[in-house]
Write a protein that holds these residues in place. Structure first.
Motif, short mmCIF file in Angstrom:
data_model
loop_
_atom_site.label_atom_id
_atom_site.label_comp_id
_atom_site.label_asym_id
_atom_site.label_seq_id
_atom_site.Cartn_x
_atom_site.Cartn_y
_atom_site.Cartn_z
N UNK A 134 0.84 -1.21 0.00
CA UNK A 134 0.00 0.00 0.00
C UNK A 134 0.87 1.26 0.00
N UNK A 135 1.98 1.19 0.71
CA UNK A 135 2.90 2.33 0.75
C UNK A 135 3.48 2.61 -0.65
N UNK A 136 3.82 1.54 -1.37
CA UNK A 136 4.35 1.70 -2.72
C UNK A 136 3.31 2.30 -3.65
N UNK A 137 2.06 1.86 -3.53
CA UNK A 137 1.00 2.43 -4.37
C UNK A 137 0.88 3.93 -4.15
N UNK A 138 0.88 4.34 -2.90
CA UNK A 138 0.79 5.77 -2.60
C UNK A 138 2.02 6.51 -3.14
N UNK A 139 3.18 5.91 -2.98
CA UNK A 139 4.41 6.57 -3.43
C UNK A 139 4.38 6.82 -4.93
N UNK A 140 3.89 5.87 -5.71
CA UNK A 140 3.78 6.07 -7.16
C UNK A 140 2.88 7.26 -7.45
N UNK A 141 1.74 7.33 -6.76
CA UNK A 141 0.82 8.45 -6.98
C UNK A 141 1.45 9.78 -6.59
N UNK A 142 2.20 9.80 -5.49
CA UNK A 142 2.83 11.04 -5.03
C UNK A 142 3.91 11.49 -6.02
N UNK A 143 4.72 10.56 -6.50
CA UNK A 143 5.76 10.92 -7.47
C UNK A 143 5.15 11.62 -8.67
N UNK A 144 4.11 11.05 -9.22
CA UNK A 144 3.50 11.63 -10.42
C UNK A 144 2.83 12.96 -10.11
N UNK A 145 2.21 13.05 -8.97
CA UNK A 145 1.56 14.30 -8.58
C UNK A 145 2.58 15.44 -8.49
N UNK A 146 3.72 15.17 -7.88
CA UNK A 146 4.75 16.20 -7.72
C UNK A 146 5.38 16.58 -9.05
N UNK A 147 5.63 15.59 -9.91
CA UNK A 147 6.22 15.89 -11.21
C UNK A 147 5.28 16.74 -12.06
N UNK A 148 4.00 16.48 -11.96
CA UNK A 148 3.03 17.17 -12.81
C UNK A 148 2.57 18.51 -12.23
N UNK A 149 2.80 18.72 -10.94
CA UNK A 149 2.32 19.93 -10.27
C UNK A 149 3.10 21.17 -10.67
N UNK A 150 2.44 22.32 -10.55
CA UNK A 150 3.07 23.58 -10.91
C UNK A 150 3.45 24.41 -9.70
N UNK A 151 3.66 25.70 -9.96
CA UNK A 151 4.09 26.61 -8.90
C UNK A 151 3.04 26.80 -7.82
N UNK A 152 1.78 26.56 -8.17
CA UNK A 152 0.71 26.74 -7.19
C UNK A 152 0.73 25.66 -6.12
N UNK A 153 1.45 24.58 -6.38
CA UNK A 153 1.57 23.51 -5.39
C UNK A 153 0.49 22.47 -5.49
N UNK A 154 0.75 21.31 -4.96
CA UNK A 154 -0.20 20.20 -4.95
C UNK A 154 -0.31 19.66 -3.54
N UNK A 155 -1.40 18.96 -3.28
CA UNK A 155 -1.61 18.36 -1.97
C UNK A 155 -1.96 16.89 -2.08
N UNK A 156 -1.74 16.19 -0.99
CA UNK A 156 -2.04 14.75 -0.97
C UNK A 156 -2.39 14.36 0.45
N UNK A 157 -3.39 13.50 0.59
CA UNK A 157 -3.77 13.00 1.92
C UNK A 157 -4.00 11.50 1.80
N UNK A 158 -3.05 10.70 2.28
CA UNK A 158 -3.16 9.26 2.18
C UNK A 158 -2.91 8.60 3.52
N UNK A 159 -2.78 7.30 3.49
CA UNK A 159 -2.53 6.53 4.71
C UNK A 159 -1.12 6.76 5.22
N UNK A 160 -0.17 6.96 4.30
CA UNK A 160 1.24 7.05 4.68
C UNK A 160 1.86 8.42 4.42
N UNK A 161 1.34 9.14 3.45
CA UNK A 161 1.92 10.42 3.07
C UNK A 161 0.84 11.49 3.01
N UNK A 162 1.18 12.67 3.53
CA UNK A 162 0.22 13.77 3.51
C UNK A 162 0.98 15.09 3.47
#
Length: 291
Positions: A134-162
């Motif tokens: 489950x941690x790996x699944x979240x990590x994949x999602x976080x990596x892509x979210x950060x790469x695709x995010x812009x200057x306005x910033x992105x947020x994430x709320x999961x079981x392991x990362x927030x």
């Protein structure tokens, strides 16, 4: 068929001259990619299956090794086989991967991630071994979210990362995200590859029937997730002496990339093996052979 080659630091050693020569020989020989494995720590009694892992095996950091190899080459793609994703924080990992990709001008494109099979390794970095999938699944999602995010910033709320309003720069070189392939020898890994991965790289000790089942699981999971199952790359490891007939048989099974490794430890022998392989299977003259 694409051909990659692995540099196994426990076997080939963490020697700068040998690593540079190996990467250069592979590039000169026409190999598409260079892979490096990972173990973060070992300990007495560590075993994977029936294989006991001596604690003194010199596993170099794969991303540091690939960054070093990139500085001594110009074309070869960089891959991990595999990076133990649950043991890395995705916020810092996103930065490291994007940095290597920028400095190599777009060659950090074969990141392959896995879960790890040593409970003591998970314990050493404070990760609950039972939750690493489950941690790996979240990590994949976080990596892509950060790469695709812009200057306005992105947020994430999961079981392991927030987190909230984070911006991660630099971005990958010329793309909005880096490909992420999934490695492993389980049906769960195959499903993860279909749901989230850009490719699947199963382990070596599987029966042919199980391999077929797992590839079918990956493709069905891709369809379930609304993704194109035919876009999923399929990588397999093989012996350096694989024949053209065996390569053709793997292609019939849907394999798109084969990763081999030189059994030699000295640069001249490695060069000869790579040149012979390239001449036999990639139609390249054995340039650079020491013979």
């Amino acid at each position: 068929m694409k051909f990659g080659i692995s540099y196994s630091t426990p076997y080939h050693g963490v020697d700068p001259d040998k690593l540079a020569a190996y990467a250069q020989h592979a590039e000169e020989g026409g190999f598409e990619s260079l892979y490096v494995p990972e173990h973060i720590v070992l300990y007495p009694g560590a075993t994977i299956g029936s294989f006991a892992m001596p604690p003194s095996l010199p596993y170099g950091d794969p991303l540091d090794c690939l960054g070093f190899a990139a500085a001594h080459t110009s074309r070869i793609l960089l891959g991990t086989g595999v990076l133990l994703l649950p043991y890395h924080h995705p916020v810092t990992l996103a930065k490291r991967l994007a940095t290597i990709d920028v400095l190599s001008k777009g060659r950090m494109r074969l990141l392959t991630v896995g879960l790890g099979a040593l409970p003591g390794e998970a314990q050493a970095v404070g990760v609950d071994y039972a939750t690493r999938g489950r941690r790996a699944d979240e990590a994949i999602d976080v990596l892509r979210l950060l790469w695709e995010g812009g200057e306005e910033g992105v947020g994430y709320a999961g079981e392991f990362f927030a987190f909230e309003n984070l911006s991660s720069f630099p971005k990958p070189y010329g793309v909005t995200r880096l490909p992420i392939h999934v490695g492993g020898s389980s049906r769960a890994a195959a499903r993860r590859a279909g749901l989230r991965g850009d490719g699947y790289f199963p382990g070596g000790a599987l029966h042919a029937d199980e391999r077929a089942v797992q590839l079918d699981i990956a493709r069905k999971a891709a369809v379930e997730a609304g993704r194109d199952p035919e876009a999923l790359e399929y990588t397999r490891s093989a012996s350096m002496d694989i024949s053209a007939e065996q390569v053709a048989a793997l292609a019939e099974q849907g394999v798109t990339r084969i990763v081999v490794s030189s059994g030699a430890t000295e640069p001249d022998e490695q060069r000869d093996q790579m040149s012979a392989f390239a001449e036999r299977l990639m139609g390249r003259a054995a340039a650079g052979s020491s013979s």
